[in-house]
Design an enzyme around this catalytic site. Structure first.
Site, PDB file in Angstrom:
ATOM      1  N   HIS A   1      14.914  26.687  32.222  1.00 33.08           N
ATOM      2  CA  HIS A   1      15.642  25.422  32.189  1.00 33.08           C
ATOM      3  C   HIS A   1      14.738  24.331  31.642  1.00 33.08           C
ATOM      4  O   HIS A   1      13.504  24.463  31.612  1.00 33.08           O
ATOM      5  CB  HIS A   1      16.210  25.035  33.558  1.00 33.08           C
ATOM      6  CG  HIS A   1      15.187  24.640  34.581  1.00 33.08           C
ATOM      7  ND1 HIS A   1      14.680  23.359  34.689  1.00 33.08           N
ATOM      8  CD2 HIS A   1      14.574  25.354  35.565  1.00 33.08           C
ATOM      9  CE1 HIS A   1      13.821  23.304  35.693  1.00 33.08           C
ATOM     10  NE2 HIS A   1      13.731  24.502  36.245  1.00 33.08           N
TER      11      HIS A   1
ATOM     12  N   CYS B   1      10.229  28.634  38.247  1.00 30.44           N
ATOM     13  CA  CYS B   1      11.078  28.659  37.058  1.00 30.44           C
ATOM     14  C   CYS B   1      10.226  28.593  35.789  1.00 30.44           C
ATOM     15  O   CYS B   1       9.061  28.201  35.822  1.00 30.44           O
ATOM     16  CB  CYS B   1      12.060  27.491  37.076  1.00 30.44           C
ATOM     17  SG  CYS B   1      13.493  27.767  38.133  1.00 30.44           S
TER      18      CYS B   1
END
Length: 231
Positions: A186, A201
């Site tokens: 992301h 992430c």
């Protein structure tokens, strides 16, 4: 990294329940401090990287240049000292640049899977390939810090949410593509070299996250390997 919000229902795989969820933290504000007059242990290396005269002695101009670099990439304290963290970021940048357009030269990311997103934790690089053909990248990424490492292995994208918001931290995670529990590609609005890293992430620039969104689909493979410096 953040919990997965599915229209009011939290949906997590088993790994997402037993491992920390990933999220890019924002950079700490630069500390208000005077410019360091001390010569750092990596003075010459830092001077060379910044295109400064390489004399191994701290000067006011050296400090100004080092502070600008530290401020740009969220390295604290922002005092212009040529220490290990600042040089570590520069050294990583040099290694990333040396890869050129052959990120899978070592052959560690599978070439028998068709379209696959590869993540090299050691070099903090990611790219998309189709067999041996490079489709996009390599691009710098920001992965999990110590104790929140991005998990290695072969995975698959199983859920995508273009406007995802973490239900753990209530922060936006645009262009999220989840591949391992709460760990996802992301975008974030900070430097890819901002230490110490995410909560697991794979952070990307908005430009790169948008491109990954356009190229990948649910069911596509993701292969994560190596070890992030400092973990």
């Amino acid at each position: 990294m953040g919990g997965i919000r599915r229209r009011g229902i939290v949906g997590l795989g088993v790994t997402g329940l037993v491992a920390p969820l990933a999220l890019a933290i924002t950079a700490a504000p630069a500390q208000a401090a005077s410019c360091s007059t001390s010569t750092g242990p990596y003075q010459k290396q830092v001077e060379k990287f910044l295109g400064r005269p390489v004399d191994g002695r701290q000067s006011a101009a050296d400090c100004t240049a080092i502070r600008a670099f530290q401020s740009k990439h969220g390295i604290t304290p922002t005092i212009g000292y040529a220490g290990s963290v600042t040089w570590g970021v520069m050294d990583l940048m040099n290694k990333q640049k040396a890869v050129g357009n052959k990120p899978n030269k070592d052959g560690k990311c599978p070439v028998n899977k068709g379209r696959i997103a590869c993540v090299n934790l050691t070099l903090q690089l990611s790219w998309i390939q189709d067999g041996k053909k490079l489709v996009y990248g390599p691009v710098p990424v920001r992965t999990g810090r110590d104790r929140y490492e991005t998990r290695t292995g072969l995975k698959k994208i199983y859920w995508r949410d273009i406007d995802h918001v973490s239900n753990l931290y209530d922060v936006p995670m645009p262009y999220s593509q989840f591949f391992d529990g709460g760990q996802a590609f992301h975008s974030v609005g900070l430097s890819m070299w901002n230490p110490p890293g995410s909560h697991g992430c794979v952070n990307m620039t908005k430009k790169d996250a948008k491109k990954y969104w356009s190229l990948l689909r649910n069911g596509d493979d993701v292969f994560v390997y190596g070890r992030k410096p400092g973990t």
